[in-house]
Every structure is written in structure tokens, then in C-alpha cells.
Scaffold this active site. Structure first.
Site, PDB file in Angstrom:
ATOM      1  N   ARG A  46       0.841  -1.204   0.000  1.00 32.96           N
ATOM      2  CA  ARG A  46       0.000   0.000   0.000  1.00 32.96           C
ATOM      3  C   ARG A  46       0.877   1.255   0.000  1.00 32.96           C
ATOM      4  O   ARG A  46       0.594   2.221  -0.703  1.00 32.96           O
ATOM      5  CB  ARG A  46      -0.947  -0.002   1.206  1.00 32.96           C
ATOM      6  CG  ARG A  46      -1.992  -1.102   1.145  1.00 32.96           C
ATOM      7  CD  ARG A  46      -3.079  -0.927   2.192  1.00 32.96           C
ATOM      8  NE  ARG A  46      -2.638  -1.087   3.566  1.00 32.96           N
ATOM      9  CZ  ARG A  46      -2.609  -2.220   4.243  1.00 32.96           C
ATOM     10  NH1 ARG A  46      -2.997  -3.360   3.647  1.00 32.96           N
ATOM     11  NH2 ARG A  46      -2.214  -2.265   5.501  1.00 32.96           N
ATOM     12  N   LYS A  88     -12.017  15.225   5.146  1.00 32.52           N
ATOM     13  CA  LYS A  88     -13.155  14.801   4.318  1.00 32.52           C
ATOM     14  C   LYS A  88     -14.061  13.867   5.099  1.00 32.52           C
ATOM     15  O   LYS A  88     -13.586  13.026   5.879  1.00 32.52           O
ATOM     16  CB  LYS A  88     -12.649  14.096   3.061  1.00 32.52           C
ATOM     17  CG  LYS A  88     -13.754  13.815   2.053  1.00 32.52           C
ATOM     18  CD  LYS A  88     -13.384  12.723   1.073  1.00 32.52           C
ATOM     19  CE  LYS A  88     -13.756  11.359   1.594  1.00 32.52           C
ATOM     20  NZ  LYS A  88     -13.687  10.301   0.582  1.00 32.52           N
ATOM     21  N   GLU A 133     -19.006  16.059   1.827  1.00 30.47           N
ATOM     22  CA  GLU A 133     -19.275  15.159   0.689  1.00 30.47           C
ATOM     23  C   GLU A 133     -20.603  14.422   0.843  1.00 30.47           C
ATOM     24  O   GLU A 133     -20.649  13.329   1.407  1.00 30.47           O
ATOM     25  CB  GLU A 133     -18.130  14.141   0.522  1.00 30.47           C
ATOM     26  CG  GLU A 133     -18.347  13.197  -0.651  1.00 30.47           C
ATOM     27  CD  GLU A 133     -17.211  12.209  -0.880  1.00 30.47           C
ATOM     28  OE1 GLU A 133     -17.323  11.398  -1.819  1.00 30.47           O
ATOM     29  OE2 GLU A 133     -16.217  12.236  -0.122  1.00 30.47           O
ATOM     30  N   LYS A 164     -17.916  18.561  -1.889  1.00 33.80           N
ATOM     31  CA  LYS A 164     -17.520  17.458  -2.788  1.00 33.80           C
ATOM     32  C   LYS A 164     -18.765  16.650  -3.133  1.00 33.80           C
ATOM     33  O   LYS A 164     -19.117  15.702  -2.434  1.00 33.80           O
ATOM     34  CB  LYS A 164     -16.455  16.565  -2.132  1.00 33.80           C
ATOM     35  CG  LYS A 164     -16.045  15.386  -3.023  1.00 33.80           C
ATOM     36  CD  LYS A 164     -14.861  14.615  -2.479  1.00 33.80           C
ATOM     37  CE  LYS A 164     -14.569  13.396  -3.366  1.00 33.80           C
ATOM     38  NZ  LYS A 164     -13.335  12.694  -3.006  1.00 33.80           N
TER      39      LYS A 164
END
Length: 340
Positions: free
Chosen positions: A46, A136, A177, A219
Site C-alpha cells: 500500500r 473529508k 461530501e 464534494k
């Protein structure tokens, strides 16, 4: 609560020709991506994938900020440089995903509510120390015959607004978002209706919770046909309805709208963003916060092989260049085949 710093960071994230790379896939989601190239999802793999993206030549010309996952914001590159320092040195703003994912909504289990408010104040303080300057939180709104319910819209808007207020208290710019999913067979007009309702509910909640609009970004999804809808709207129709929807629901005080790609193909996400920006004369900067639509080509070009890192980085830079052109309303389909 007002902070010149937060307002300037929000504006920097939607600077001309730039947008946000969403590299905040959870461990489960990135495992699915790595499976596509036959790679086990180890911490090292990752890290190698994210390092490929963050060290691509010229990527900072098109990327203003990167949303990181909890594991990633704490990781270091192979040479020992923390990813946060790597991004800052490139002039790219580090951000962090702080929600804990969408779970079944009590009382309406077919719908979802995003969790993660417990302990968020303390987590934000820690992320701010590590170097995050924006955050976010994603709410998931599904369209079905009797969905979304007003209940679902209300609880998700409340959570988004709570999160945003806590971010601003911590001197972190919130990205809000509310994603209306494009799964399903609904047409573009149904998406318009649900997206309008979701945005109205979200901005009412943000107002109630005293969120400073100049110090946040939105978003959202584009107004688009469901994937299974037999009639798929054109880029021109998507642009017209998206702009009309947002003009009616999003206050001009919001500095920028950074669209999510939401399962669109790389090419569609680019072409549709371009069509929206070609309408012009919009009250906000209109940019991107793409995950898969920026990464997919690079992932395939890399294939998990050390010898292909350069190819993966070139593929990433190529797509970022095209999406940047779309953000400025100057993309054309012929750019797809131009040399990466």
C-alpha cells in the site's frame, strides 16, 4: 472562529488548473484495487503504491491537495521521509479522511448513515499536529423507488455539519461530501431531484451549526443518469443540469466545488467536468477530487512491478494533466491519445 488561514487553504485547494487527489481508500477498498493487479494488500505494498503517486514528476502542477487515510498519513517513503513532508515539499496540501464509513441507518436499514463523530475532536487535534490542513467526510445517499427518505437526508446532513463545525474549530478545512450514488436505473431527472434535496438539507444543517462557508469545500456528485438507466445523458445535458442544480442550492460564498468521479470511467469523469466548466460564469471554482478516475490507469500501468514505477507515474501524470485541462474547460477527446 474565522481564520484567514482556513479560507486561504480552501482557495488554494481549488486554484486554477489544480484539484484534489483522493488517496484515502480504506484498507478494504485498496485491497480490492490491488487485487486487480494480483497484489496482496500488505502495508508495504500500500505504501509503495501511494509513494508512486506522491513522487510522480510534475504531479504538483495538477494536484493541489491529497486526501490521505489514517494509515497513509503516518507512513514514510522508502527513504524515511514522512509522506506529509514529501507532499509539503512538493507544494501539495495534506488532508485526511475522518469518517468511519457508512453503516445501516437505525429505523431504515436499507439506507446508510456515516459514523465517526465520537472522539472526532481529539482525532482532528492529532491530525492537525501530524500535518493535515483539510479533512473529508462522506455521506452516502442511495436512489430507489422510495429512497432516500427525508430521515436519511436529515441524519446525514446533521453528521456532515457536526463534522464540519468540529473541523473549523480545529483549524482544518472541511470537505463536505454528500454523495448521491449513480448505482441504479434512475434517469438524470431523478438524480437532479434527489441531489437538489440533499444539498438543500446539507446547507440548512451547515447554517444551523454555524459552519463558515468561506472556509469549506463541497464534494458532490454530478447530476447524472444511473448506471443501469437505458438512456444515458450526454456530457452537455449532465453539465446543464448539474450547473442548474448547483446554482439553485449552493451558496456563492462556498469557494469551490470539487466533484467526485463516483464510478464514472476516467474518460467520462474528465469529459463531464470539462463540459461543466465550459458553461462558465459560475460563482464558485469548479474542480475535482477524484480517486479511481485519477489512479486507475496508473495502477494498471504499474501492475505492482518495481520496473514499471516510471510507467505508472507517467500514466498518472497524463490523466492528471487531462483532468486539469477539464477543470479549466480546455479538454478535448483527442488529448486522450496524445503521448503520456
Amino acid at each position: 472562529m474565522a481564520s484567514h488561514d482556513m479560507a486561504s487553504i480552501a482557495q488554494a485547494l481549488v486554484a486554477k488548473s489544480k484539484g484534489i487527489l483522493a488517496a484515502d481508500e480504506s484498507t478494504g477498498t485498496i485491497a480490492k484495487r490491488l487485487t486487480l493487479i494480483g497484489m496482496p494488500s500488505t502495508e508495504e505494498n500500500r505504501r509503495d503504491w501511494r509513494e508512486l503517486l506522491f513522487t510522480a514528476d510534475g504531479f504538483a502542477d495538477y494536484i493541489s491537495g491529497v486526501i490521505l487515510y489514517d494509515e497513509t498519513i503516518r507512513q514514510k517513503a522508502k527513504d524515511g521521509t514522512p509522506f506529509v513532508d514529501l507532499l509539503n515539499k512538493a507544494g501539495v496540501i495534506p488532508g485526511i479522511k475522518v469518517d468511519m464509513g457508512a453503516k445501516p441507518l437505525a429505523g431504515s436499514p436499507d439506507e446508510k448513515v456515516t459514523e465517526g463523530l465520537d472522539g472526532l475532536r481529539e482525532r482532528l487535534a492529532e491530525y492537525r499536529k501530524i500535518g493535515a490542513r483539510f479533512a473529508k467526510w462522506r455521506a452516502v445517499i442511495d436512489i430507489a423507488a422510495d429512497q432516500p427518505s427525508n430521515y436519511c437526508l436529515d441524519v446525514n446532513a446533521h453528521a456532515l455539519a457536526r463534522y464540519a463545525a468540529l473541523c473549523q474549530e480545529a483549524d482544518i478545512v472541511p470537505i463536505v461530501e454528500p454523495e448521491v450514488l449513480m448505482d441504479g436505473d434512475h434517469d438524470i431527472d431523478r438524480c437532479y431531484e434527489v441531489t437538489s434535496a440533499a444539498l438543500r438539507t446539507v446547507f440548512a444543517a451547515l447554517d444551523t451549526q454555524r459552519v463558515v462557508l468561506e472556509e469549506m469545500l463541497l464534494k458532490p456528485n454530478m447530476v447524472i443518469s444511473g448506471k443501469k438507466c437505458p438512456t444515458q445523458a450526454s456530457a452537455a445535458e449532465i453539465a446543464e443540469k448539474t450547473v442548474r442544480c448547483f446554482r439553485n442550492t449552493v451558496p456563492a460564498a462556498v469557494p469551490g466545488i470539487v466533484f467526485l468521479s463516483g464510478g464514472q470511467s476516467d474518460e467520462d469523469a474528465t469529459a463531464n467536468l470539462d463540459a461543466i466548466n465550459r458553461i462558465g460564469n459560475l460563482p464558485w471554482e469548479v474542480s475535482y477530487s477524484y480517486g479511481r478516475a485519477l489512479q486507475h490507469g496508473a495502477l494498471m500501468a504499474w501492475g505492482g512491478k518495481p520496473g514499471n514505477v516510471g510507467a505508472g507515474q507517467r500514466a498518472f501524470a497524463h490523466r492528471a494533466r487531462l483532468v486539469s485541462a477539464a477543470r479549466d474547460g480546455r479538454y478535448s477527446a483527442k488529448m486522450e491519445s496524445e503521448a503520456a
